[in-house]
Every structure is written in C-alpha cells, then in structure tokens.
Scaffold this active site. Structure first.
Site, PDB file in Angstrom:
ATOM      1  N   GLU A  70     -62.001  92.325  47.846  1.00 37.80           N
ATOM      2  CA  GLU A  70     -62.497  92.236  46.467  1.00 37.80           C
ATOM      3  C   GLU A  70     -63.153  93.554  46.091  1.00 37.80           C
ATOM      4  O   GLU A  70     -63.961  94.093  46.849  1.00 37.80           O
ATOM      5  CB  GLU A  70     -63.515  91.098  46.331  1.00 37.80           C
ATOM      6  CG  GLU A  70     -64.145  90.998  44.941  1.00 37.80           C
ATOM      7  CD  GLU A  70     -65.147  89.862  44.826  1.00 37.80           C
ATOM      8  OE1 GLU A  70     -64.923  88.812  45.474  1.00 37.80           O
ATOM      9  OE2 GLU A  70     -66.160  90.025  44.109  1.00 37.80           O
ATOM     10  N   GLU A  97     -70.711  95.025  37.686  1.00 38.48           N
ATOM     11  CA  GLU A  97     -71.422  93.757  37.573  1.00 38.48           C
ATOM     12  C   GLU A  97     -72.798  94.038  37.001  1.00 38.48           C
ATOM     13  O   GLU A  97     -73.386  95.088  37.251  1.00 38.48           O
ATOM     14  CB  GLU A  97     -71.584  93.087  38.941  1.00 38.48           C
ATOM     15  CG  GLU A  97     -70.291  92.752  39.645  1.00 38.48           C
ATOM     16  CD  GLU A  97     -70.538  92.167  41.027  1.00 38.48           C
ATOM     17  OE1 GLU A  97     -70.332  90.958  41.194  1.00 38.48           O
ATOM     18  OE2 GLU A  97     -70.964  92.921  41.926  1.00 38.48           O
TER      19      GLU A  97
END
Length: 566
Positions: free
Chosen positions: A160, A165
């Site tokens: 990932e 974020e």
C-alpha cells in the site's frame, strides 16, 4: 546499563539509516492516464469505480463510521473539479444503517512504476480522514474493482502506498500531511512514514505527488520531495512494490481520525486533476559520458558523485563494495550524490560502479573503480535525564553530536517507555529556533545542521512531544569538530589547560592535571599528530598553517580546544 543502552542506540541508528536522496531518481515524461474532470455530473465510469461493499462485519477498518455510496451527492464533477463529499445523513445499505456517508473511488487503471500528480484541496475538519493512495491490483478485498479477476494476495503483502493522508496525526499541527507505506514488514501503525507542513492547507490547492521507480519511492508536495522510501536490501517483506497498483480517492470518518463534532454537517475534497506518467519510448542506446568520483568523506560515510547521459532521459547505476550492492538512478546529465553509510572509521573502501539505462543497455567501459578512506570519528555522546521545561524524564535520553565536514549530525533517543505518539523538535538556544527532527527508528530522532564552523560552540536541546504533553532536554554545548569519550561530561573547573594561541613551532601546555596523551586534528577530522607525553610540549613546526583541534587526555577525562597555527 547506560553503556548497553548507548550501544543499542548507536547500533539501531547504524542499521536503520536509509540512503537519503535530494532528487527524483527517475523522471517519467509520458502522460499515460488522467482525468481532468471536464464534464459536469457523475464521475467518468470508464475511469472510476464506486467501491461500496462493506467488509465482513459491516464496518470499514480503523473504527470508521461511514457508508461509502454511489450517490451523486457524495461524488460529482462540477466546474472542472471532482467533489468527494462526506456528510452527516442516516443511510441504510446492505442491511446496515450508518449516520455518515462518503465516497471511495477506485481507478480502473493500474500501472507498475511511474509518477502520480494529484492537484487537490482537502478538508481539515476534525474527525475527517481524506486520502489519496494506492493498493496492489492483486489485493484480496471483496468489493474492490480488481478483486474478482486479480484478488489473490492479502493486505499488506499486496503493498500500500499512501500518497497523502490528513487527520490521523493528532500530535502534529493542522497543516501537516503524511505519506506512508504498508508492507509485510511494517503495516498498520507503520514506521515507513514521512510528512511535511502544507501552507494554508484547508483553503489552497496543492499538488500531491508520488514518484515510483524500481529503486525508490519518493513523495512530493508542490514538486518538492519531503520523504523517500528506499530499503537498502529489498525483499518481498519490505518491498512488495514490484506489481501493478491502482489509485483510490476517499474521505473516511471517525475512528482513528478522532471524534466527529456534533455540529458537523458535511465537507468535501476537491480534485482538479489526476495524472499518471510513465516512460513509453523504446530505448536501444547505451549510456555515454559516465563518470564516478568521490565527494565528501566522513568517519562513517563516503559520498559517490555519479553522472552520465542516456537518450531515454534516465541512467541507472550499480555500486558494488564490501558492504553489498546499492542500485540507484538519476535523470540523464544530472549528477547523482550517493552517500554510502555505516562504514568504519579510518578504513579504505573500494567501489566498483557500473552504468546502464532502465532497458538494460550497459555503458561500454563498465565498471569504474574508485577508492576512498574514511576519517576519524569526531563527536560526543552520552546519556542524561535532566529536563529544562514541562514534564520531567523518568529514564532519560541518549544524545549524540557528530561532525561531518562542515555539518553536525544531532541524534537523540527518548528512553522513557510510557510515551505514545512521540515526535521530536530540535531547539537552538540562541537565537531560538525550533525544527522538526526525522524519526530513524522507534524513539530515535536525528537532524543535521549545515554550514558550521570548526571550533565554534553550538548549543542545542530537544523537545519530545507526545500524547498529553512534552518534555525538553537540557541544552548541550558542543564544539564543532571535537570528540569526547562516550557518556563523559568533563567539568571545565576540574580539567583546565592553556597554551599560547595562535602559535607556530610548538604548543606548550600548562594544566592543573597530569597529561597522559595529546592528539591534534585538522578541520577535516584527520588525526595529524599523536603524542603520549610527560613534557606537555609538542612540535607542530612541520604542520601547515591553519585551524586545528587539540585533544588533551588525563585518565578517563578529555578536553578539546581550538588552536591556530600561524
């Protein structure tokens, strides 16, 4: 016990250091997939897929509380912008009612190696978690776009890549954005994390980028690199990034993003464009004009300066030495600095360097062989527990100052084990400043200050911030270019010596203690004179004029001063 802790401290620092690069290693030039969001209304269904199926158990991961829907109110295009909207509304789907909705989009495009640019304005509301990220096309996740045909690998073995974020780092300021990588060797609360501060985050558009090559993954904010992931030895455990990945865009709610305020109604992430670049031209020409030379040398590192040209726009280099193999790359015609770490002091190293392009065409005269010898160690380190502000320390901290040419590398480790979410900030005493330090491993943090003057005294402390408070170390004074024994703090009142300064033919020392040994170092950190003496006088007539550091030993004590030879 202190000695054991210090040994572990430096061992972890040694083994955890990754190669640091200041430039994108491979430039990707050809636009292969994009969405400019030019048509108002629903998302382009040929490019995007609504992922709405709940995981087993009826809730999304990390304690999130939203339904992802395919409603037009949660994802739509208007005036050239994709809007992903998270809102408070009661919504029932798959037999489960939730009080928040949002959207989670999967790209119907996957790729191996390349660059992603996303220009977006993200929400900063408490309790929201906007994300731009990637998953392996082979991820076994029911309901994901590629799962039915390719879902053979469980997370995190699929890999990932979190490009951006926000909202899950409560110890950081509001304008902090984070990038992370999840692998079998580090997942969930991964240690593979980088972050930076974005100006006026909630109100301005920024370009969030990820540059992924076979050698490293770099993350950029507005075209400036702030974090690079590059394990020295790549394995499926720490580098599952050898297969195609696809893009995801979403806003999660609650969970590790924190409590959602009672007055929250809705917020949105606005995306101007999503672009993916790769190199598509066929390359048949080998690199030319390849050079490899030695740059800066310290006690533990040797810098290699590599350059070459290739019609493809990129050159790959392979460095082989006694410590292993280092593969790197660089844009054609751009000098690449590779700092080889974890070397022994006063040791000669031989490097065999080869050049090729990404298609495998090799330079005609491979390899180039270069040699360099590391310098002596110049630094001071130890353990302490004194605090100057806020909460006191229980176990204390390790500290280290090391001179590297005209730079000083400062490393601190918090030994208190009851602190959660630790981040560290380096404090300069005068004039006061505060800068964030880089996490090396666990609670070890480092920062290198550049452009220092040999013989000058610098004064620094560290603030450790954590959930519920912070603690600040005392200020440490360090003479740039000096060395001291591990953990030794010598009082000037107990160990004082003097000599004529400047001087020329001899250095004659007067002291209030017996002298066992004298060492003299030049500004590069090389020991140029060593004397076990009882006369307190050393002959320096054969040395060049300039600035030196003189180290005087007595028993287990040591003191260093600057001396000028004229």
């Amino acid at each position: 016990m202190k000695t054991d802790r210090l040994f572990r401290f430096f061992l972890i620092l040694l083994l955890s250091t990754q190669y640091a690069f200041s430039q994108v290693d491979v430039v990707y030039s050809n636009l292969v997939w994009s969405d400019e969001f030019e048509t108002n209304g629903a998302i382009n269904s040929s490019k995007w897929f609504h992922q709405t199926q709940l995981p087993a158990g009826g809730s999304w991961f990390n304690g999130e509380v939203q339904h992802y829907t395919d409603q037009l109110t949660n994802a739509f295009v208007n005036a050239g912008l994709l809007n992903i909207v998270a809102k408070r509304e009661s919504y029932t789907n798959q037999g489960i009612t939730k009080q928040f909705t949002s959207a989670r989009l999967n790209s119907k495009f996957a790729f191996l190696y390349g660059r992603v640019d996303v220009r977006a304005k993200i929400p900063v509301n408490q309790g929201t978690w906007p994300a731009i990220w990637m998953l392996g096309k082979n991820v076994n996740e029911d309901g994901a776009y590629f799962d039915a045909s390719f879902g053979t690998t469980d997370w995190p073995a699929c890999g990932e890549i979190d490009i951006m974020e926000h909202g899950i780092t409560p110890s950081q300021p509001t304008n902090y954005i984070q990038s992370a990588l999840h692998t079998p060797s580090s997942f969930g609360n991964t240690t593979n994390i980088g972050g930076t501060i974005a100006n006026n985050l909630g109100n301005d558009f920024h370009v969030y980028s990820m540059n992924w090559s076979p050698f490293q993954i770099s993350f950029l904010l507005d075209n400036v690199i702030f974090y690079t992931y590059n394990p020295a030895v790549k394995t499926p455990s720490n580098w599952p990034f050898t297969a195609e990945q696809y893009l995801l865009l979403n806003i999660a709610m609650g969970g590790i993003a924190g409590t959602i305020p009672s007055n929250f109604t809705q917020t949105s992430m606005e995306i101007d464009y999503v672009r993916v670049y790769q190199n598509t031209a066929v390359d048949t020409q080998a690199p030319t004009n390849f050079t490899a030379t030695i740059g800066t040398v310290t006690s533990s590192t040797i810098e290699l300066l590599l350059n070459g040209n290739d019609a493809s726009g990129n050159v790959a280099y392979t460095i082989v030495y006694s410590g292993g193999t280092i593969p790197v790359a660089s844009p054609s015609g751009v000098q690449r600095s590779v700092v080889v770490p974890n070397l022994l002091p006063n040791t000669n190293y031989t490097f065999s360097v080869s050049a090729s392009d990404l298609a495998g065409n090799a330079f005609v005269s491979n390899p180039i062989v270069v040699n360099a010898t590391t310098t002596s160690v110049l630094g001071c380190s130890g353990t302490d527990n004194q605090a100057q502000a806020a909460t006191t320390f229980s176990s204390g901290y390790n500290y280290a100052f090391e001179t590297l040419g005209t730079d000083v590398k400062i490393t601190f480790e918090l030994l208190d084990t009851n602190r959660v979410g630790v981040v560290a900030f380096l404090w300069r005493q005068s004039p006061f400043s505060e800068v964030q330090m880089t996490n090396v491993s666990g609670n070890i943090f480092t920062r290198t200050i550049t452009g220092q003057t040999t013989g000058a005294t610098i004064n620094y402390a560290v603030k450790f911030a954590y959930a519920g408070g912070f603690s600040v170390t005392k200020y440490f004074s360090y003479v740039v270019g000096s060395s001291c024994s591990l953990g030794l703090e010598t009082s000037p009142d107990l160990m004082e010596f003097h000599f004529p300064n400047p001087t020329n033919e001899t250095i004659e020392i007067t002291s209030n203690f017996p002298i066992d040994k004298i060492e003299l170092y030049n500004v590069l950190g090389n020991k140029v004179l060593f004397s076990e003496t009882t006369t307190n006088k050393i002959d320096v007539s054969e040395l060049p004029k300039g600035i030196y550091l003189i180290a005087v030993y007595s028993g287990t004590g040591k003191r260093v001063k600057k001396v000028i030879l004229n």
